[in-house]
Motif scaffolding. Structure first.
Motif, PDB file in Angstrom:
ATOM      1  N   ILE A   1     -17.367  37.314 -41.833  1.00  0.00           N
ATOM      2  CA  ILE A   1     -17.069  37.785 -43.193  1.00  0.00           C
ATOM      3  C   ILE A   1     -17.691  36.833 -44.214  1.00  0.00           C
ATOM      4  N   GLU A   2     -18.368  37.431 -45.193  1.00  0.00           N
ATOM      5  CA  GLU A   2     -18.983  36.621 -46.249  1.00  0.00           C
ATOM      6  C   GLU A   2     -18.192  36.620 -47.538  1.00  0.00           C
ATOM      7  N   SER A   3     -17.386  37.673 -47.800  1.00  0.00           N
ATOM      8  CA  SER A   3     -16.661  37.711 -49.084  1.00  0.00           C
ATOM      9  C   SER A   3     -15.564  36.653 -49.075  1.00  0.00           C
ATOM     10  N   ARG A   4     -15.288  36.119 -50.261  1.00  0.00           N
ATOM     11  CA  ARG A   4     -14.337  35.024 -50.381  1.00  0.00           C
ATOM     12  C   ARG A   4     -13.277  35.351 -51.421  1.00  0.00           C
ATOM     13  N   LEU A   5     -12.111  34.776 -51.211  1.00  0.00           N
ATOM     14  CA  LEU A   5     -10.996  34.964 -52.136  1.00  0.00           C
ATOM     15  C   LEU A   5     -11.383  34.499 -53.546  1.00  0.00           C
ATOM     16  N   LEU A   6     -11.088  35.331 -54.535  1.00  0.00           N
ATOM     17  CA  LEU A   6     -11.400  35.145 -55.969  1.00  0.00           C
ATOM     18  C   LEU A   6     -12.779  35.656 -56.360  1.00  0.00           C
ATOM     19  N   ALA A   7     -13.599  36.042 -55.356  1.00  0.00           N
ATOM     20  CA  ALA A   7     -14.968  36.428 -55.713  1.00  0.00           C
ATOM     21  C   ALA A   7     -15.343  37.821 -55.205  1.00  0.00           C
ATOM     22  N   ASP A   8     -14.351  38.640 -54.820  1.00  0.00           N
ATOM     23  CA  ASP A   8     -14.680  39.985 -54.332  1.00  0.00           C
ATOM     24  C   ASP A   8     -15.195  40.866 -55.469  1.00  0.00           C
ATOM     25  N   GLN A   9     -16.147  41.722 -55.151  1.00  0.00           N
ATOM     26  CA  GLN A   9     -16.569  42.775 -56.072  1.00  0.00           C
ATOM     27  C   GLN A   9     -15.518  43.881 -56.039  1.00  0.00           C
ATOM     28  N   SER A  10     -15.485  44.736 -57.082  1.00  0.00           N
ATOM     29  CA  SER A  10     -14.542  45.857 -57.070  1.00  0.00           C
ATOM     30  C   SER A  10     -14.858  46.771 -55.886  1.00  0.00           C
ATOM     31  N   HIS A  11     -13.793  47.288 -55.238  1.00  0.00           N
ATOM     32  CA  HIS A  11     -13.992  48.169 -54.092  1.00  0.00           C
ATOM     33  C   HIS A  11     -14.287  49.603 -54.518  1.00  0.00           C
ATOM     34  N   ALA A  12     -14.287  49.843 -55.829  1.00  0.00           N
ATOM     35  CA  ALA A  12     -14.714  51.129 -56.407  1.00  0.00           C
ATOM     36  C   ALA A  12     -13.905  52.333 -55.922  1.00  0.00           C
ATOM     37  N   LEU A  13     -12.625  52.134 -55.648  1.00  0.00           N
ATOM     38  CA  LEU A  13     -11.757  53.287 -55.355  1.00  0.00           C
ATOM     39  C   LEU A  13     -11.473  53.969 -56.693  1.00  0.00           C
ATOM     40  N   PRO A  14     -11.614  55.287 -56.783  1.00  0.00           N
ATOM     41  CA  PRO A  14     -11.393  55.935 -58.082  1.00  0.00           C
ATOM     42  C   PRO A  14      -9.930  55.859 -58.515  1.00  0.00           C
ATOM     43  N   THR A  15      -9.682  55.456 -59.753  1.00  0.00           N
ATOM     44  CA  THR A  15      -8.303  55.339 -60.242  1.00  0.00           C
ATOM     45  C   THR A  15      -8.093  56.092 -61.557  1.00  0.00           C
ATOM     46  N   GLU A  16      -9.154  56.665 -62.130  1.00  0.00           N
ATOM     47  CA  GLU A  16      -9.058  57.268 -63.480  1.00  0.00           C
ATOM     48  C   GLU A  16      -8.055  58.409 -63.534  1.00  0.00           C
ATOM     49  N   ASP A  17      -7.893  59.140 -62.419  1.00  0.00           N
ATOM     50  CA  ASP A  17      -7.045  60.332 -62.458  1.00  0.00           C
ATOM     51  C   ASP A  17      -5.574  60.037 -62.179  1.00  0.00           C
ATOM     52  N   ILE A  18      -5.216  58.787 -62.000  1.00  0.00           N
ATOM     53  CA  ILE A  18      -3.809  58.457 -61.731  1.00  0.00           C
ATOM     54  C   ILE A  18      -3.068  58.489 -63.058  1.00  0.00           C
ATOM     55  N   ASP A  19      -2.101  59.390 -63.196  1.00  0.00           N
ATOM     56  CA  ASP A  19      -1.498  59.570 -64.526  1.00  0.00           C
ATOM     57  C   ASP A  19      -0.211  58.770 -64.742  1.00  0.00           C
ATOM     58  N   ILE A  20       0.267  58.053 -63.727  1.00  0.00           N
ATOM     59  CA  ILE A  20       1.411  57.152 -63.949  1.00  0.00           C
ATOM     60  C   ILE A  20       0.822  55.773 -64.260  1.00  0.00           C
ATOM     61  N   PRO A  21       1.006  55.262 -65.499  1.00  0.00           N
ATOM     62  CA  PRO A  21       0.321  54.013 -65.882  1.00  0.00           C
ATOM     63  C   PRO A  21       0.582  52.837 -64.937  1.00  0.00           C
ATOM     64  N   LEU A  22       1.845  52.677 -64.465  1.00  0.00           N
ATOM     65  CA  LEU A  22       2.136  51.531 -63.592  1.00  0.00           C
ATOM     66  C   LEU A  22       1.403  51.672 -62.256  1.00  0.00           C
ATOM     67  N   LEU A  23       1.332  52.911 -61.749  1.00  0.00           N
ATOM     68  CA  LEU A  23       0.630  53.160 -60.487  1.00  0.00           C
ATOM     69  C   LEU A  23      -0.872  52.943 -60.661  1.00  0.00           C
ATOM     70  N   LYS A  24      -1.384  53.310 -61.818  1.00  0.00           N
ATOM     71  CA  LYS A  24      -2.811  53.069 -62.093  1.00  0.00           C
ATOM     72  C   LYS A  24      -3.099  51.565 -62.129  1.00  0.00           C
ATOM     73  N   ALA A  25      -2.177  50.799 -62.722  1.00  0.00           N
ATOM     74  CA  ALA A  25      -2.350  49.339 -62.759  1.00  0.00           C
ATOM     75  C   ALA A  25      -2.359  48.777 -61.331  1.00  0.00           C
ATOM     76  N   ALA A  26      -1.492  49.313 -60.473  1.00  0.00           N
ATOM     77  CA  ALA A  26      -1.461  48.866 -59.070  1.00  0.00           C
ATOM     78  C   ALA A  26      -2.773  49.222 -58.371  1.00  0.00           C
ATOM     79  N   ALA A  27      -3.283  50.423 -58.629  1.00  0.00           N
ATOM     80  CA  ALA A  27      -4.534  50.864 -58.002  1.00  0.00           C
ATOM     81  C   ALA A  27      -5.714  50.033 -58.508  1.00  0.00           C
ATOM     82  N   ASP A  28      -5.707  49.708 -59.796  1.00  0.00           N
ATOM     83  CA  ASP A  28      -6.776  48.849 -60.337  1.00  0.00           C
ATOM     84  C   ASP A  28      -6.725  47.467 -59.680  1.00  0.00           C
ATOM     85  N   ALA A  29      -5.504  46.973 -59.409  1.00  0.00           N
ATOM     86  CA  ALA A  29      -5.368  45.689 -58.707  1.00  0.00           C
ATOM     87  C   ALA A  29      -5.897  45.813 -57.270  1.00  0.00           C
ATOM     88  N   ALA A  30      -5.632  46.950 -56.635  1.00  0.00           N
ATOM     89  CA  ALA A  30      -6.137  47.167 -55.261  1.00  0.00           C
ATOM     90  C   ALA A  30      -7.656  47.042 -55.226  1.00  0.00           C
TER      91      ALA A  30
END
Ligand code: THU
Ligand code: ZN
Length: 298
Positions: free
Chosen positions: A172-201
């Motif tokens: 594995i080459e990726s390191r903690l604190l330096a990962d690129q976004s995993h680009a999972l789509p989150t725009e359509d999540i309409d519960i704001p707290l759940l969207k924040a969790a998905a953005d963190a994911a």
């Protein structure tokens, strides 16, 4: 928390107390010091950057939540831009001890949630345990990380962790604190707290299981605190996303009693899941805190 912090202030040299007290008594104080604040503290105290970090340790330890051990550990990490982030150990009653957050993990994750990408130094009031040495070996820049303790010359992480096992051993080459976004789509999540969790994911570090996951905690005054999952090459020292979100809330001065609701988002069909542990730890904190859960698909 606030009382512990103002008590810790009295342990600082007088010249520092007068500079720091305005900042830490501000309700928006975020347990960080900007490079400008560090320069002001150095000028007022005559201390070097390294000596200043040791002197500030009582403030970091004041954030400890230790209902089991009553043993308060404080840690301060320095990002490459000179910003300091504090952290302390956090224990949970009613669940297994593996849910504990060490001060080093707290300071590192705190810095990560605020956008730090490369840490140069960590200052701790006790020698880091083996689990923390392993946790730190996952970091971006681990090879150059300096560990600073009271009464000991600063030394590299790898002096404390000879013959290290790490991400490269698993290819594995990726390191903690330096990962690129995993680009999972989150725009359509309409519960704001759940969207924040998905953005963190999307910002989580999970190269071993692929369980990109995140948690968001909402407090009664409507603040959101997000936490990303931090996986480790040795698996067991991994830090779950709930812990990282709780670290963010704790370092902003919130107590568990101020939590209104929590959301967990993790990729679907993964080899591991945080659902059961997140629910168990939340139940132990307060069974009335609702947990919103959703899986994410690419
Ligand atoms: N602890 C740390 O925070 N860092 C270390 O490396 C040593 C141990 C904490 C964990 C637990 O809350 C308490 O100290 C007793 O082990
Ligand atoms: Zn430790």
């Amino acid at each position: 928390m606030r009382t512990a912090l103002t008590n810790a202030l009295t342990q600082l040299p007088d010249a520092l107390q007068s500079v720091v007290s305005d900042w830490i008594t501000d309700t928006h104080f975020g347990a960080t010091f900007s490079p400008e604040q560090v320069a002001k503290m150095e000028a007022a105290s005559g201390l070097s950057d390294a000596a200043l970090r040791l002197t500030l340790l009582p403030l970091a330890a004041a954030y400890a939540v230790t209902p089991i051990s009553h043993f308060n550990v404080g840690a301060i990490v320095r990002n490459e831009d000179g910003t300091l982030y504090m952290g302390a150990n956090i224990e949970f009653t009613g669940v297994q001890l593996g849910q504990t957050v060490h001060a080093e993990q707290c300071a590192i994750s705190h810095a990560w949630t605020k956008g730090a990408t490369r840490l140069t130094d960590i200052t701790i009031n006790y020698s880091p345990c083996g689990h923390c040495r392993q946790f730190m070996n996952e970091l971006n820049g681990a090879e150059a990380l300096i560990i600073q303790l009271p009464q000991t010359e600063p030394n590299t992480l790898h002096t404390y962790l000879p013959e290290p096992f790490g991400p490269a051993d698993l290819g594995i080459e990726s390191r903690l604190l330096a990962d690129q976004s995993h680009a999972l789509p989150t725009e359509d999540i309409d519960i704001p707290l759940l969207k924040a969790a998905a953005d963190a994911a999307n910002l989580s570090h999970a190269p071993y299981s692929g369980n990109y996951s995140g948690v968001a905690v909402e407090t009664h005054d409507g603040q959101f605190f997000s936490g990303m999952y931090a996986e480790n090459a040795a698996f067991n020292p991994s830090l779950p996303p709930l812990q990282v979100a709780l670290i963010a809330a704790n370092m902003a001065g919130y107590h568990w009693g101020e939590i209104r609701s929590v959301a967990l988002a993790e990729v679907a069909d993964s080899t591991v899941s945080h659902l059961a542990d997140t629910q168990a730890t939340l139940d132990a904190i307060d069974p009335d805190i609702p947990l919103v859960y959703s899986t994410l698909s690419a």
